[in-house]
Design a protein around this motif. Sequence first.
Motif, mmCIF file in Angstrom:
data_model
loop_
_atom_site.group_PDB
_atom_site.id
_atom_site.type_symbol
_atom_site.label_atom_id
_atom_site.label_comp_id
_atom_site.label_asym_id
_atom_site.label_seq_id
_atom_site.Cartn_x
_atom_site.Cartn_y
_atom_site.Cartn_z
ATOM 1 N N TRP A 6 26.620 52.343 36.296
ATOM 2 C CA TRP A 6 28.003 52.355 36.769
ATOM 3 C C TRP A 6 28.353 53.684 37.419
ATOM 4 O O TRP A 6 29.109 53.746 38.383
ATOM 5 C CB TRP A 6 28.944 52.067 35.601
ATOM 6 C CG TRP A 6 29.051 50.609 35.315
ATOM 7 C CD1 TRP A 6 28.567 49.951 34.248
ATOM 8 C CD2 TRP A 6 29.662 49.618 36.144
ATOM 9 N NE1 TRP A 6 28.826 48.613 34.348
ATOM 10 C CE2 TRP A 6 29.517 48.376 35.496
ATOM 11 C CE3 TRP A 6 30.325 49.663 37.367
ATOM 12 C CZ2 TRP A 6 30.002 47.201 36.016
ATOM 13 C CZ3 TRP A 6 30.813 48.488 37.893
ATOM 14 C CH2 TRP A 6 30.639 47.268 37.225
ATOM 15 N N GLY A 76 39.746 47.154 43.907
ATOM 16 C CA GLY A 76 40.397 46.496 42.772
ATOM 17 C C GLY A 76 39.446 45.545 42.055
ATOM 18 O O GLY A 76 39.362 45.542 40.820
ATOM 19 N N ARG A 77 38.726 44.731 42.885
ATOM 20 C CA ARG A 77 37.751 43.816 42.266
ATOM 21 C C ARG A 77 36.654 44.592 41.561
ATOM 22 O O ARG A 77 36.202 44.221 40.467
ATOM 23 C CB ARG A 77 37.156 42.905 43.338
ATOM 24 C CG ARG A 77 38.112 41.850 43.869
ATOM 25 C CD ARG A 77 37.376 40.779 44.657
ATOM 26 N NE ARG A 77 36.648 41.343 45.793
ATOM 27 C CZ ARG A 77 37.164 41.510 46.998
ATOM 28 N NH1 ARG A 77 38.436 41.167 47.219
ATOM 29 N NH2 ARG A 77 36.436 42.008 47.981
ATOM 30 N N VAL A 79 36.893 47.560 40.194
ATOM 31 C CA VAL A 79 37.415 48.128 38.945
ATOM 32 C C VAL A 79 37.536 47.062 37.864
ATOM 33 O O VAL A 79 37.221 47.291 36.693
ATOM 34 C CB VAL A 79 38.776 48.812 39.199
ATOM 35 C CG1 VAL A 79 39.444 49.187 37.874
ATOM 36 C CG2 VAL A 79 38.592 50.041 40.071
ATOM 37 N N VAL A 80 37.994 45.844 38.266
ATOM 38 C CA VAL A 80 38.109 44.753 37.281
ATOM 39 C C VAL A 80 36.742 44.417 36.686
ATOM 40 O O VAL A 80 36.569 44.298 35.471
ATOM 41 C CB VAL A 80 38.752 43.512 37.931
ATOM 42 C CG1 VAL A 80 38.636 42.306 36.996
ATOM 43 C CG2 VAL A 80 40.209 43.785 38.271
ATOM 44 N N HIS A 81 35.740 44.256 37.587
ATOM 45 C CA HIS A 81 34.392 43.969 37.102
ATOM 46 C C HIS A 81 33.856 45.112 36.240
ATOM 47 O O HIS A 81 33.183 44.891 35.227
ATOM 48 C CB HIS A 81 33.450 43.726 38.281
ATOM 49 C CG HIS A 81 33.738 42.459 39.026
ATOM 50 N ND1 HIS A 81 34.032 41.261 38.387
ATOM 51 C CD2 HIS A 81 33.773 42.184 40.364
ATOM 52 C CE1 HIS A 81 34.240 40.313 39.292
ATOM 53 N NE2 HIS A 81 34.099 40.848 40.500
ATOM 54 N N GLN A 83 35.643 47.180 34.411
ATOM 55 C CA GLN A 83 36.301 47.149 33.103
ATOM 56 C C GLN A 83 35.712 46.044 32.219
ATOM 57 O O GLN A 83 35.476 46.242 31.024
ATOM 58 C CB GLN A 83 37.805 46.932 33.286
ATOM 59 C CG GLN A 83 38.533 48.142 33.868
ATOM 60 C CD GLN A 83 40.010 47.861 34.103
ATOM 61 O OE1 GLN A 83 40.406 46.704 34.267
ATOM 62 N NE2 GLN A 83 40.821 48.912 34.135
ATOM 63 N N GLU A 84 35.494 44.860 32.825
ATOM 64 C CA GLU A 84 34.922 43.757 32.048
ATOM 65 C C GLU A 84 33.529 44.106 31.534
ATOM 66 O O GLU A 84 33.189 43.843 30.374
ATOM 67 C CB GLU A 84 34.879 42.487 32.902
ATOM 68 C CG GLU A 84 36.253 41.902 33.224
ATOM 69 C CD GLU A 84 36.161 40.708 34.154
ATOM 70 O OE1 GLU A 84 35.048 40.479 34.699
ATOM 71 O OE2 GLU A 84 37.184 40.027 34.348
ATOM 72 N N ASP A 85 32.724 44.684 32.411
ATOM 73 C CA ASP A 85 31.371 45.039 32.005
ATOM 74 C C ASP A 85 31.388 46.137 30.947
ATOM 75 O O ASP A 85 30.615 46.110 29.984
ATOM 76 C CB ASP A 85 30.568 45.490 33.216
ATOM 77 C CG ASP A 85 29.093 45.578 32.903
ATOM 78 O OD1 ASP A 85 28.442 44.535 32.779
ATOM 79 O OD2 ASP A 85 28.609 46.718 32.767
#
Length: 471
Positions: A6, A76-77, A79-81, A83-85
Amino acid sequence: MFPIPWRKSLVIQFWLNTAVMITLGLCALFIVFKMGKETALPTGEHDWTLLEIPGRLALVGGLCLLFFLAMLARMGRFVVHFQEDMLSQIQTRTQALKEKVTTLDALSKISNTVLGTSRDVEQVLELVLPFVDEALPSDRVVVSLLEWEKHRADLFAYEAGAFQKLSVSEEPEDSPHLQAVQTGAPLVITDLLASPQTLDSRPAKRGFRSLLAVPLTVRRKNIGALNVLHRAVHSFSQGEIDRALQVSSHLAVALDNAQANADLEETLFNTITGLAEAVDARDAYTGHHSQQVAQLAEAIGSRLGLTGQALETVRIAGLLHDIGKIGIEETILRKTDRLTEEEFAVMRQHPVIGARILRPLKKLRSVSALVYHHHERYDGRGYPDGQKGSDIELGARILALADSIDAMNGDRPYRPRLPWRRIIEEIEKGAGTQFDPALVPVAIEAFQALQPLTPVNNARTVSSEVCPKSS
Protein backbone atom coordinates in the motif's frame (compact mmCIF):
# COMPACT_ATOMS: atom_id res chain seq x y z
CA MET A 1 2.54 2.22 9.40
CA PHE A 2 0.93 1.09 6.12
CA PRO A 3 1.90 -2.31 4.69
CA ILE A 4 4.64 -2.23 2.02
CA PRO A 5 2.34 -2.81 -1.04
CA TRP A 6 0.00 0.00 0.00
CA ARG A 7 2.85 2.40 0.62
CA LYS A 8 4.15 1.74 -2.92
CA SER A 9 0.64 2.27 -4.35
CA LEU A 10 0.26 5.60 -2.55
CA VAL A 11 3.64 6.82 -3.84
CA ILE A 12 2.82 5.76 -7.42
CA GLN A 13 -0.61 7.42 -7.31
CA PHE A 14 0.91 10.64 -5.94
CA TRP A 15 3.65 10.90 -8.57
CA LEU A 16 1.31 9.88 -11.39
CA ASN A 17 -1.26 12.55 -10.52
CA THR A 18 1.48 15.12 -10.02
CA ALA A 19 2.97 14.34 -13.46
CA VAL A 20 -0.41 14.66 -15.16
CA MET A 21 -1.15 18.00 -13.48
CA ILE A 22 2.27 19.35 -14.48
CA THR A 23 1.70 18.16 -18.05
CA LEU A 24 -1.71 19.87 -18.23
CA GLY A 25 -0.24 23.06 -16.84
CA LEU A 26 2.51 23.07 -19.45
CA CYS A 27 -0.05 22.44 -22.18
CA ALA A 28 -2.15 25.37 -20.97
CA LEU A 29 0.88 27.65 -20.89
CA PHE A 30 1.86 26.54 -24.38
CA ILE A 31 -1.64 27.29 -25.77
CA VAL A 32 -1.78 30.72 -24.13
CA PHE A 33 1.71 31.54 -25.32
CA LYS A 34 0.87 30.49 -28.87
CA MET A 35 -2.34 32.56 -28.79
CA GLY A 36 -0.37 35.55 -27.70
CA LYS A 37 2.01 35.20 -30.61
CA GLU A 38 -0.83 34.71 -33.11
CA THR A 39 -2.69 37.73 -31.78
CA ALA A 40 0.41 39.84 -32.34
CA LEU A 41 0.67 39.05 -36.09
CA PRO A 42 0.27 42.21 -38.32
CA THR A 43 -2.23 40.62 -40.59
CA GLY A 44 -4.40 39.53 -37.65
CA GLU A 45 -4.67 36.02 -39.21
CA HIS A 46 -4.01 32.83 -37.23
CA ASP A 47 -4.88 29.14 -37.22
CA TRP A 48 -7.70 29.29 -34.65
CA THR A 49 -9.94 31.91 -36.11
CA LEU A 50 -13.09 30.81 -34.31
CA LEU A 51 -11.72 31.05 -30.86
CA GLU A 52 -10.53 34.07 -29.04
CA ILE A 53 -8.20 34.09 -26.02
CA PRO A 54 -10.99 33.93 -23.36
CA GLY A 55 -12.57 30.96 -25.12
CA ARG A 56 -9.29 29.16 -25.33
CA LEU A 57 -8.58 29.79 -21.68
CA ALA A 58 -12.07 28.55 -20.79
CA LEU A 59 -11.47 25.37 -22.80
CA VAL A 60 -8.18 24.66 -21.07
CA GLY A 61 -9.70 25.42 -17.67
CA GLY A 62 -12.66 23.12 -18.37
CA LEU A 63 -10.37 20.30 -19.41
CA CYS A 64 -8.29 20.78 -16.27
CA LEU A 65 -11.43 20.82 -14.12
CA LEU A 66 -12.79 17.63 -15.71
CA PHE A 67 -9.48 15.89 -15.20
CA PHE A 68 -9.28 17.14 -11.63
CA LEU A 69 -12.77 15.79 -10.86
CA ALA A 70 -11.91 12.46 -12.50
CA MET A 71 -8.73 12.35 -10.46
CA LEU A 72 -10.69 13.04 -7.25
CA ALA A 73 -13.14 10.23 -8.08
CA ARG A 74 -10.26 7.88 -8.79
CA MET A 75 -8.52 8.84 -5.54
CA GLY A 76 -11.81 8.43 -3.67
CA ARG A 77 -12.23 4.89 -4.97
CA PHE A 78 -8.63 4.20 -4.19
CA VAL A 79 -9.01 5.44 -0.60
CA VAL A 80 -12.20 3.37 -0.11
CA HIS A 81 -10.46 0.22 -1.35
CA PHE A 82 -7.46 1.11 0.75
CA GLN A 83 -9.60 1.47 3.89
CA GLU A 84 -11.42 -1.81 3.21
CA ASP A 85 -8.19 -3.67 2.64
CA MET A 86 -6.57 -2.13 5.71
CA LEU A 87 -9.59 -3.06 7.84
CA SER A 88 -9.43 -6.61 6.53
CA GLN A 89 -5.71 -6.83 7.29
CA ILE A 90 -6.21 -5.36 10.75
CA GLN A 91 -8.93 -7.91 11.51
CA THR A 92 -6.78 -10.76 10.19
CA ARG A 93 -3.75 -9.67 12.16
CA THR A 94 -5.83 -9.06 15.28
CA GLN A 95 -7.25 -12.57 15.03
CA ALA A 96 -3.78 -14.01 14.49
CA LEU A 97 -2.51 -12.04 17.50
CA LYS A 98 -5.40 -13.30 19.64
CA GLU A 99 -4.59 -16.88 18.62
CA LYS A 100 -0.92 -16.37 19.50
CA VAL A 101 -1.80 -14.86 22.86
CA THR A 102 -4.21 -17.75 23.56
CA THR A 103 -1.54 -20.26 22.60
CA LEU A 104 1.14 -18.59 24.73
CA ASP A 105 -1.27 -18.40 27.65
CA ALA A 106 -2.09 -22.10 27.31
CA LEU A 107 1.60 -23.02 27.06
CA SER A 108 2.34 -20.93 30.14
CA LYS A 109 -0.47 -22.64 32.06
CA ILE A 110 0.78 -26.06 30.99
CA SER A 111 4.31 -25.25 32.15
CA ASN A 112 3.18 -23.72 35.45
CA THR A 113 0.82 -26.62 36.17
CA VAL A 114 3.47 -29.31 35.99
CA LEU A 115 6.50 -27.30 37.12
CA GLY A 116 8.01 -28.85 40.22
CA THR A 117 5.11 -31.23 40.83
CA SER A 118 5.23 -34.95 41.55
CA ARG A 119 2.00 -35.84 39.78
CA ASP A 120 1.73 -38.93 37.62
CA VAL A 121 0.97 -38.92 33.89
CA GLU A 122 -2.80 -39.23 34.27
CA GLN A 123 -2.99 -36.39 36.79
CA VAL A 124 -0.85 -34.17 34.56
CA LEU A 125 -3.09 -34.76 31.56
CA GLU A 126 -6.25 -34.18 33.57
CA LEU A 127 -4.85 -30.81 34.59
CA VAL A 128 -3.44 -29.63 31.26
CA LEU A 129 -5.94 -30.89 28.65
CA PRO A 130 -8.38 -28.03 29.39
CA PHE A 131 -5.57 -25.60 28.52
CA VAL A 132 -4.83 -27.56 25.34
CA ASP A 133 -8.51 -27.22 24.43
CA GLU A 134 -8.22 -23.44 24.90
CA ALA A 135 -5.30 -23.23 22.49
CA LEU A 136 -6.86 -25.63 19.95
CA PRO A 137 -10.65 -25.14 20.00
CA SER A 138 -12.33 -28.34 18.84
CA ASP A 139 -15.03 -30.85 19.72
CA ARG A 140 -12.58 -33.23 21.36
CA VAL A 141 -8.90 -33.37 22.33
CA VAL A 142 -7.31 -36.78 22.77
CA VAL A 143 -3.80 -37.73 23.89
CA SER A 144 -2.82 -41.28 22.98
CA LEU A 145 0.20 -42.83 24.71
CA LEU A 146 1.37 -45.99 22.99
CA GLU A 147 2.90 -49.22 24.22
CA TRP A 148 4.28 -50.64 21.01
CA GLU A 149 5.21 -54.05 22.39
CA LYS A 150 1.70 -54.69 23.71
CA HIS A 151 -0.10 -53.13 20.71
CA ARG A 152 -2.19 -51.04 23.05
CA ALA A 153 -2.58 -47.42 24.06
CA ASP A 154 -3.93 -45.32 26.88
CA LEU A 155 -6.30 -42.67 25.54
CA PHE A 156 -6.89 -39.52 27.58
CA ALA A 157 -9.81 -37.53 26.20
CA TYR A 158 -11.18 -34.08 27.03
CA GLU A 159 -14.59 -33.15 25.66
CA ALA A 160 -17.15 -30.62 26.87
CA GLY A 161 -15.32 -30.10 30.16
CA ALA A 162 -15.09 -33.82 30.99
CA PHE A 163 -11.88 -35.86 31.29
CA GLN A 164 -11.84 -39.57 30.48
CA LYS A 165 -9.23 -42.33 30.31
CA LEU A 166 -9.53 -45.42 28.09
CA SER A 167 -7.20 -48.34 27.40
CA VAL A 168 -7.60 -49.73 23.89
CA SER A 169 -5.80 -51.93 21.39
CA GLU A 170 -4.09 -49.96 18.66
CA GLU A 171 -4.26 -51.13 15.06
CA PRO A 172 -3.48 -48.97 11.98
CA GLU A 173 -6.97 -49.41 10.54
CA ASP A 174 -8.57 -48.25 13.80
CA SER A 175 -6.17 -45.43 14.58
CA PRO A 176 -5.15 -43.11 11.73
CA HIS A 177 -3.05 -41.05 14.15
CA LEU A 178 -0.52 -43.91 14.20
CA GLN A 179 0.77 -42.50 10.92
CA ALA A 180 1.77 -39.28 12.72
CA VAL A 181 3.53 -41.32 15.40
CA GLN A 182 5.36 -43.50 12.88
CA THR A 183 6.43 -40.67 10.57
CA GLY A 184 6.98 -37.99 13.21
CA ALA A 185 5.06 -35.49 11.06
CA PRO A 186 1.61 -33.89 11.47
CA LEU A 187 -1.33 -35.74 9.92
CA VAL A 188 -4.28 -33.73 8.59
CA ILE A 189 -7.51 -35.45 7.52
CA THR A 190 -10.20 -33.01 6.45
CA ASP A 191 -12.90 -35.67 6.01
CA LEU A 192 -12.55 -39.10 7.62
CA LEU A 193 -15.52 -40.39 5.64
CA ALA A 194 -14.02 -39.47 2.28
CA SER A 195 -11.33 -42.16 2.31
CA PRO A 196 -11.77 -45.96 2.54
CA GLN A 197 -8.68 -46.11 4.79
CA THR A 198 -10.31 -43.94 7.50
CA LEU A 199 -13.98 -44.69 6.90
CA ASP A 200 -14.03 -47.44 9.55
CA SER A 201 -11.53 -45.87 11.94
CA ARG A 202 -12.35 -45.38 15.61
CA PRO A 203 -12.83 -41.56 15.33
CA ALA A 204 -15.15 -41.93 12.32
CA LYS A 205 -17.26 -44.52 14.13
CA ARG A 206 -17.67 -42.09 17.02
CA GLY A 207 -19.07 -39.36 14.78
CA PHE A 208 -15.98 -37.27 14.04
CA ARG A 209 -15.25 -36.02 10.52
CA SER A 210 -11.93 -34.14 10.73
CA LEU A 211 -8.67 -35.04 12.47
CA LEU A 212 -5.38 -33.30 13.15
CA ALA A 213 -2.74 -35.54 14.75
CA VAL A 214 0.75 -34.37 15.79
CA PRO A 215 3.37 -36.63 17.39
CA LEU A 216 4.47 -36.39 21.00
CA THR A 217 8.25 -36.70 20.97
CA VAL A 218 10.27 -37.38 24.12
CA ARG A 219 14.04 -37.83 23.90
CA ARG A 220 13.83 -38.34 20.13
CA LYS A 221 11.24 -41.06 20.55
CA ASN A 222 7.60 -40.73 19.51
CA ILE A 223 5.54 -41.95 22.46
CA GLY A 224 2.09 -41.01 21.19
CA ALA A 225 0.06 -38.31 19.54
CA LEU A 226 -2.01 -35.23 20.30
CA ASN A 227 -5.29 -35.48 18.38
CA VAL A 228 -7.67 -32.61 17.62
CA LEU A 229 -11.10 -33.77 16.43
CA HIS A 230 -14.09 -32.00 14.86
CA ARG A 231 -17.55 -33.47 14.29
CA ALA A 232 -17.99 -31.39 11.12
CA VAL A 233 -15.72 -31.19 8.10
CA HIS A 234 -12.96 -28.77 9.06
CA SER A 235 -10.03 -27.49 7.00
CA PHE A 236 -7.09 -27.05 9.36
CA SER A 237 -5.09 -23.91 8.65
CA GLN A 238 -1.32 -23.75 8.81
CA GLY A 239 -1.72 -21.62 11.94
CA GLU A 240 -3.69 -24.39 13.66
CA ILE A 241 -1.06 -26.96 12.69
CA ASP A 242 1.73 -24.73 14.01
CA ARG A 243 -0.12 -24.19 17.30
CA ALA A 244 -0.70 -27.93 17.65
CA LEU A 245 3.03 -28.55 17.18
CA GLN A 246 3.86 -25.95 19.83
CA VAL A 247 1.40 -27.43 22.30
CA SER A 248 2.57 -30.99 21.63
CA SER A 249 6.21 -30.07 22.33
CA HIS A 250 5.29 -28.55 25.71
CA LEU A 251 2.99 -31.45 26.49
CA ALA A 252 5.73 -33.96 25.68
CA VAL A 253 8.09 -32.23 28.13
CA ALA A 254 5.38 -32.28 30.81
CA LEU A 255 4.78 -36.00 30.28
CA ASP A 256 8.51 -36.71 30.38
CA ASN A 257 8.81 -34.85 33.69
CA ALA A 258 5.83 -36.74 35.07
CA GLN A 259 7.36 -40.08 34.10
CA ALA A 260 10.70 -39.06 35.60
CA ASN A 261 8.94 -38.11 38.83
CA ALA A 262 7.12 -41.44 38.83
CA ASP A 263 10.42 -43.30 38.41
CA LEU A 264 12.02 -41.22 41.16
CA GLU A 265 9.11 -41.88 43.52
CA GLU A 266 9.33 -45.61 42.83
CA THR A 267 13.04 -45.59 43.62
CA LEU A 268 12.40 -43.53 46.73
CA PHE A 269 9.64 -45.85 47.87
CA ASN A 270 11.84 -48.91 47.36
CA THR A 271 14.55 -47.24 49.42
CA ILE A 272 12.01 -46.40 52.14
CA THR A 273 10.75 -49.97 52.24
CA GLY A 274 14.31 -51.27 52.43
CA LEU A 275 15.11 -48.95 55.35
CA ALA A 276 11.95 -49.99 57.18
CA GLU A 277 12.74 -53.66 56.70
CA ALA A 278 16.31 -53.05 57.90
CA VAL A 279 14.97 -51.50 61.11
CA ASP A 280 12.54 -54.37 61.72
CA ALA A 281 15.22 -56.97 60.94
CA ARG A 282 17.33 -55.76 63.85
CA ASP A 283 14.75 -57.07 66.30
CA ALA A 284 13.10 -60.47 65.85
CA TYR A 285 10.25 -59.39 68.13
CA THR A 286 9.25 -56.44 65.94
CA GLY A 287 9.38 -58.13 62.54
CA HIS A 288 7.00 -56.35 60.11
CA HIS A 289 5.97 -53.93 62.87
CA SER A 290 6.51 -50.89 60.61
CA GLN A 291 4.43 -52.36 57.79
CA GLN A 292 1.58 -53.18 60.15
CA VAL A 293 1.68 -49.70 61.70
CA ALA A 294 1.55 -48.20 58.20
CA GLN A 295 -1.42 -50.41 57.29
CA LEU A 296 -3.36 -49.52 60.43
CA ALA A 297 -2.48 -45.80 60.24
CA GLU A 298 -3.69 -45.69 56.64
CA ALA A 299 -6.97 -47.38 57.63
CA ILE A 300 -7.52 -44.86 60.44
CA GLY A 301 -6.69 -41.91 58.20
CA SER A 302 -9.03 -43.15 55.50
CA ARG A 303 -11.88 -43.38 57.98
CA LEU A 304 -11.13 -39.80 59.06
CA GLY A 305 -11.54 -38.60 55.48
CA LEU A 306 -7.88 -38.22 54.55
CA THR A 307 -7.19 -38.73 50.85
CA GLY A 308 -4.44 -38.33 48.29
CA GLN A 309 -1.12 -36.95 49.46
CA ALA A 310 -2.26 -36.48 53.08
CA LEU A 311 -3.16 -40.16 53.40
CA GLU A 312 0.03 -41.24 51.62
CA THR A 313 2.09 -39.13 54.04
CA VAL A 314 0.52 -40.93 57.00
CA ARG A 315 1.17 -44.31 55.40
CA ILE A 316 4.83 -43.61 54.63
CA ALA A 317 5.30 -42.12 58.10
CA GLY A 318 3.98 -45.41 59.49
CA LEU A 319 6.62 -47.30 57.49
CA LEU A 320 9.40 -45.03 58.74
CA HIS A 321 8.26 -44.10 62.23
CA ASP A 322 11.00 -46.19 63.88
CA ILE A 323 13.77 -45.54 61.35
CA GLY A 324 15.63 -43.55 64.01
CA LYS A 325 16.27 -46.81 65.86
CA ILE A 326 19.10 -47.36 63.38
CA GLY A 327 21.04 -45.00 65.64
CA ILE A 328 20.18 -46.85 68.88
CA GLU A 329 22.53 -49.51 70.28
CA GLU A 330 21.38 -53.08 69.81
CA THR A 331 21.97 -53.86 73.49
CA ILE A 332 19.21 -51.37 74.32
CA LEU A 333 16.88 -52.52 71.52
CA ARG A 334 17.20 -56.20 72.45
CA LYS A 335 17.20 -55.80 76.23
CA THR A 336 14.66 -58.13 77.86
CA ASP A 337 14.51 -56.31 81.20
CA ARG A 338 13.00 -52.90 81.86
CA LEU A 339 15.19 -50.05 80.59
CA THR A 340 17.07 -47.87 83.04
CA GLU A 341 16.52 -44.11 83.07
CA GLU A 342 19.74 -43.60 81.11
CA GLU A 343 18.79 -46.24 78.54
CA PHE A 344 15.27 -44.86 78.21
CA ALA A 345 16.72 -41.38 77.62
CA VAL A 346 18.73 -42.84 74.72
CA MET A 347 15.66 -44.66 73.36
CA ARG A 348 13.67 -41.43 73.44
CA GLN A 349 16.08 -39.99 70.90
CA HIS A 350 14.92 -42.28 68.07
CA PRO A 351 12.16 -39.90 66.81
CA VAL A 352 14.74 -37.09 66.68
CA ILE A 353 17.25 -39.28 64.84
CA GLY A 354 14.56 -40.48 62.43
CA ALA A 355 13.46 -36.94 61.58
CA ARG A 356 17.09 -35.93 61.09
CA ILE A 357 17.55 -38.77 58.57
CA LEU A 358 14.41 -37.89 56.58
CA ARG A 359 14.42 -34.09 56.69
CA PRO A 360 17.06 -33.54 53.97
CA LEU A 361 14.80 -35.35 51.48
CA LYS A 362 12.42 -32.71 50.13
CA LYS A 363 9.65 -35.18 49.38
CA LEU A 364 9.79 -36.59 52.92
CA ARG A 365 9.78 -33.38 54.97
CA SER A 366 6.11 -33.72 55.86
CA VAL A 367 6.79 -37.37 56.76
CA SER A 368 9.73 -36.35 58.96
CA ALA A 369 7.43 -34.10 61.03
CA LEU A 370 5.10 -37.03 61.81
CA VAL A 371 8.04 -39.28 62.63
CA TYR A 372 9.42 -36.63 64.97
CA HIS A 373 6.14 -36.25 66.91
CA HIS A 374 4.70 -39.78 66.92
CA HIS A 375 5.56 -40.27 70.63
CA GLU A 376 3.83 -37.08 71.81
CA ARG A 377 0.91 -37.58 74.21
CA TYR A 378 -2.46 -35.84 74.13
CA ASP A 379 -1.94 -34.64 77.74
CA GLY A 380 1.44 -33.09 76.89
CA ARG A 381 3.59 -35.65 78.74
CA GLY A 382 5.10 -37.19 75.62
CA TYR A 383 8.40 -36.57 73.84
CA PRO A 384 10.45 -35.07 72.30
CA ASP A 385 8.72 -31.63 72.57
CA GLY A 386 5.89 -32.31 75.00
CA GLN A 387 3.24 -31.03 72.61
CA LYS A 388 -0.36 -31.18 73.78
CA GLY A 389 -3.83 -31.72 72.31
CA SER A 390 -4.51 -30.35 68.84
CA ASP A 391 -1.02 -28.81 68.74
CA ILE A 392 0.13 -32.30 67.76
CA GLU A 393 -0.30 -32.89 64.03
CA LEU A 394 -3.23 -35.14 63.14
CA GLY A 395 -0.92 -37.59 61.37
CA ALA A 396 1.26 -37.89 64.48
CA ARG A 397 -1.82 -38.54 66.67
CA ILE A 398 -2.88 -41.29 64.24
CA LEU A 399 0.62 -42.84 64.35
CA ALA A 400 0.63 -42.81 68.15
CA LEU A 401 -2.52 -44.95 68.17
CA ALA A 402 -1.41 -47.29 65.39
CA ASP A 403 2.02 -47.79 66.97
CA SER A 404 0.59 -48.56 70.40
CA ILE A 405 -2.06 -50.96 69.07
CA ASP A 406 0.44 -52.98 67.04
CA ALA A 407 2.94 -53.01 69.91
CA MET A 408 0.32 -54.55 72.21
CA ASN A 409 -0.73 -56.95 69.44
CA GLY A 410 2.77 -58.45 69.20
CA ASP A 411 5.19 -60.36 71.42
CA ARG A 412 7.88 -58.38 73.18
CA PRO A 413 10.97 -59.53 75.13
CA TYR A 414 9.32 -58.45 78.37
CA ARG A 415 5.75 -59.75 77.74
CA PRO A 416 3.61 -61.81 75.36
CA ARG A 417 1.07 -60.22 73.07
CA LEU A 418 -2.10 -59.00 74.72
CA PRO A 419 -5.55 -60.51 74.07
CA TRP A 420 -7.73 -58.62 71.65
CA ARG A 421 -10.20 -57.36 74.29
CA ARG A 422 -7.35 -56.23 76.53
CA ILE A 423 -5.92 -54.12 73.69
CA ILE A 424 -9.29 -52.40 73.24
CA GLU A 425 -9.49 -51.73 76.99
CA GLU A 426 -5.99 -50.23 77.09
CA ILE A 427 -6.72 -47.96 74.13
CA GLU A 428 -9.97 -46.76 75.66
CA LYS A 429 -8.21 -46.19 78.99
CA GLY A 430 -5.66 -43.93 77.28
CA ALA A 431 -8.30 -41.72 75.63
CA GLY A 432 -7.75 -38.11 76.70
CA THR A 433 -4.36 -38.80 78.29
CA GLN A 434 -2.12 -40.68 75.88
CA PHE A 435 -4.43 -40.58 72.85
CA ASP A 436 -6.78 -38.13 71.16
CA PRO A 437 -10.23 -39.15 72.48
CA ALA A 438 -11.88 -38.30 69.16
CA LEU A 439 -9.62 -40.76 67.31
CA VAL A 440 -9.90 -43.71 69.71
CA PRO A 441 -13.27 -45.07 68.41
CA VAL A 442 -12.05 -44.71 64.83
CA ALA A 443 -8.81 -46.54 65.63
CA ILE A 444 -10.68 -49.39 67.33
CA GLU A 445 -13.02 -49.71 64.35
CA ALA A 446 -10.06 -49.79 61.92
CA PHE A 447 -8.25 -52.33 64.13
CA GLN A 448 -11.27 -54.61 64.17
CA ALA A 449 -11.71 -54.32 60.40
CA LEU A 450 -8.10 -55.33 59.74
CA GLN A 451 -8.20 -58.59 61.72
CA PRO A 452 -5.86 -60.26 61.30
CA LEU A 453 -3.33 -57.53 60.49
CA THR A 454 -1.50 -58.59 57.33
CA PRO A 455 1.90 -57.05 56.49
CA VAL A 456 2.81 -56.47 52.87
CA ASN A 457 5.60 -59.07 52.63
CA ASN A 458 5.88 -62.43 54.41
CA ALA A 459 3.27 -61.39 56.93
CA ARG A 460 2.78 -63.37 60.08
CA THR A 461 -0.82 -64.25 60.88
CA VAL A 462 -2.29 -63.22 64.20
CA SER A 463 -4.41 -66.04 65.59
CA SER A 464 -8.15 -65.52 65.87
CA GLU A 465 -7.98 -66.48 69.54
CA VAL A 466 -5.84 -63.44 70.27
CA CYS A 467 -7.50 -61.14 67.73
CA PRO A 468 -10.93 -62.48 66.82
CA LYS A 469 -12.74 -60.91 63.87
CA SER A 470 -15.35 -58.38 64.86
CA SER A 471 -18.84 -59.71 64.77
